[in-house]
Enzyme design. Structure first.
Site, PDB file in Angstrom:
ATOM      1  CB  CYS A  77      -0.998  -0.030   1.165  1.00  0.00           C
ATOM      2  SG  CYS A  77      -2.354   1.142   0.952  1.00  0.00           S
ATOM      3  CG  HIS A 178      -4.103  -3.521   2.505  1.00  0.00           C
ATOM      4  ND1 HIS A 178      -3.142  -3.070   3.378  1.00  0.00           N
ATOM      5  CD2 HIS A 178      -4.682  -2.416   1.987  1.00  0.00           C
ATOM      6  CE1 HIS A 178      -3.141  -1.755   3.401  1.00  0.00           C
ATOM      7  NE2 HIS A 178      -4.071  -1.324   2.555  1.00  0.00           N
ATOM      8  CD  GLU A 180      -2.108  -6.149   4.911  1.00  0.00           C
ATOM      9  OE1 GLU A 180      -1.626  -6.559   3.844  1.00  0.00           O
ATOM     10  OE2 GLU A 180      -2.269  -4.950   5.178  1.00  0.00           O
TER      11      GLU A 180
END
Lengths: 196, 251
Positions: A77, A178, A180
């Site tokens: 990001c 992202h 994650e």
């Protein structure tokens, strides 16, 4: 496996730490130069504003450290945007690892709202970061600025226009989305990075 | 293309999921972490947790719950309820929340939106609005729908976005709990007026309602609680149905 996450003033560090835990990796969050240089893998996360983040990295002399890292590095990001040459956000000169400019999504783009929030597809996937990831897989994005397409582009996304959702040059990898937070496919990308 | 999002909402009271109708008659609906994990598996795009009894004593319990959720699930989630300061937000984001939502406190102190946007970025500041249609207009309500204001919903949405809100979670109190469908008109009006994503909430009863709020209401995301909790609508079926109806959806 020794994974270090760069500690600075623009982290969404918890989410990255937890995601790594889910794949069995206990990472450390650190701004210790020696620890960063000796890690097997380095992750450069980030949620925040470009100019204040760059200012902080320079004050801590982390800018020089990051560009000279030799092991695989993954920017996420804002981390990815800071690895580019220049960002329109705060008219910021960034790290220049990738020769890309980072621009603001224009509000006049067709059917787009700013920030882009949500799940969008990635395509034209290249490198082992995307091993076993299918074309047009959905990833989770939250951003107002985007990196242009360049020779370093290893994944593209369309949001009113086509842009780089992932970049790679030498040992440096980066994702605008992202991983994650991108469900099982995102987790797979983190696993792929750990194996690079 | 950016997909429309399906967002199950979990109302939290004392660490448990609960559900009421029109903000009243609260019933127990299970363990939040268990439910969150289940929703993520089924294909929920995001989750919202609203702590409906957030008080200072409960604040620590909430941040612990947030960490348990963040460790477990791999999709984004928003936490709201009783947030009134930069410090409250800092605690929740550090605990692992991706976004926070503010409601009453932002109406009482609009500067809070600006402070949060400056400190953490607009992308994690969700403005929640509880709205009710009466006397020919939509008005903002506070304190979980208990206190009426003279503020018109469209005006407040515009002001909040100008201050830095990155997303709007719009709950129609007229529709909430009715299962008669979302409030299409006000959702569309706001979605076409402000340039941030709108999450429509309140009234979901059938899969068609979701289709309508995306197509006619121009919502970017749709939020629901009871239809998911009580398994009246299964998320995979809903998403397949929407995809078949040519709505951009992540399957």
């Amino acid at each position: 496996m020794n994974v270090s996450i760069i500690k600075y003033n623009a982290g969404n560090v918890q989410s990255v730490l937890f995601a790594l835990e889910r794949i069995g990796i206990n990472a450390v969050v650190t701004d210790n130069i020696d620890k960063l240089q000796t890690a097997d893998k380095v992750i450069f996360p980030g949620v925040g504003e470009a100019s204040s983040a760059m200012k902080y990295l320079k004050e801590k002399k982390l800018d020089e450290v990051i560009i000279n890292l030799k092991q695989p590095v993954l920017g996420i990001c804002l981390g990815m945007q800071l690895m580019c040459r220049f960002s329109e956000e705060g008219e910021t000169n960034c790290l220049g690892i990738f020769d890309n400019n980072v621009k603001l999504f224009s509000a006049d783009l067709k059917n787009t709202k700013v920030p882009q929030i949500g799940w969008n597809t990635i395509y034209d996937l290249k490198t082992n970061l995307y091993k076993n990831i299918i074309e047009n897989e959905y990833m989770y994005f939250v951003h107002s600025y985007f990196a242009e397409i360049s020779e370093n582009t290893i994944a593209k996304t369309n949001y009113g226009l086509e842009y780089s959702s992932s970049l790679q040059k030498n040992n440096f990898y980066a994702t605008q989305f992202h991983p994650e937070k991108s469900s099982d496919a995102g987790q797979k990308i983190l696993e792929n990075f750990i194996k690079i | 293309m950016l997909a429309k999002r399906i967002i199950p909402c979990l109302d939290i009271k004392d660490g448990r999921t609960v559900k009421g109708i029109n903000f009243e008659n609260i019933k127990d609906a299970g363990d939040p972490v268990e439910l969150a994990t289940e929703y993520a598996k089924q294909g929920a795009d995001e989750l919202v947790f609203l702590d409906i009894t957030a008080t200072n004593e409960k604040r620590k319990t909430l941040s612990e719950l947030v960490t348990r959720i963040a460790k477990q699930i791999n999709i984004p989630f928003t936490v709201g309820g009783g947030i009134s300061s930069v410090e409250d937000v800092s605690v929740l984001l550090n605990a692992g929340a991706d976004k926070i939502s503010v409601n009453t406190s932002a109406v009482k102190n609009p500067q809070l939106i600006k402070d949060l946007a400056n400190q953490f970025g607009s992308q994690c500041v969700v403005l929640a609005i509880d709205t009710k249609f009466e006397n020919n207009d939509w008005y903002v309500y506070l304190n979980g729908g208990r206190v009426k204001t003279e503020l018109k919903t469209l005006d407040w949405a515009k002001q909040a976005v100008a201050l830095g809100a990155g997303e709007i979670l719009l709950t129609s109190m007229n529709n909430d709990g009715t299962k008669d469908g979302f409030a299409i008109d006000i959702t569309k009006q706001i979605s076409e007026t402000v340039n941030v994503p709108i999450i429509a909430s309140g009234g979901a009863g059938t899969m068609q309602h979701f289709k309508e709020i995306f197509e006619k209401g121009k919502a970017d995301a749709a939020l629901a609680a009871s239809v998911f909790h009580y398994k009246e609508i299964a998320i995979p079926e809903l998403k397949t149905y929407l995809k078949e109806n040519n709505i951009e959806i992540r399957l």
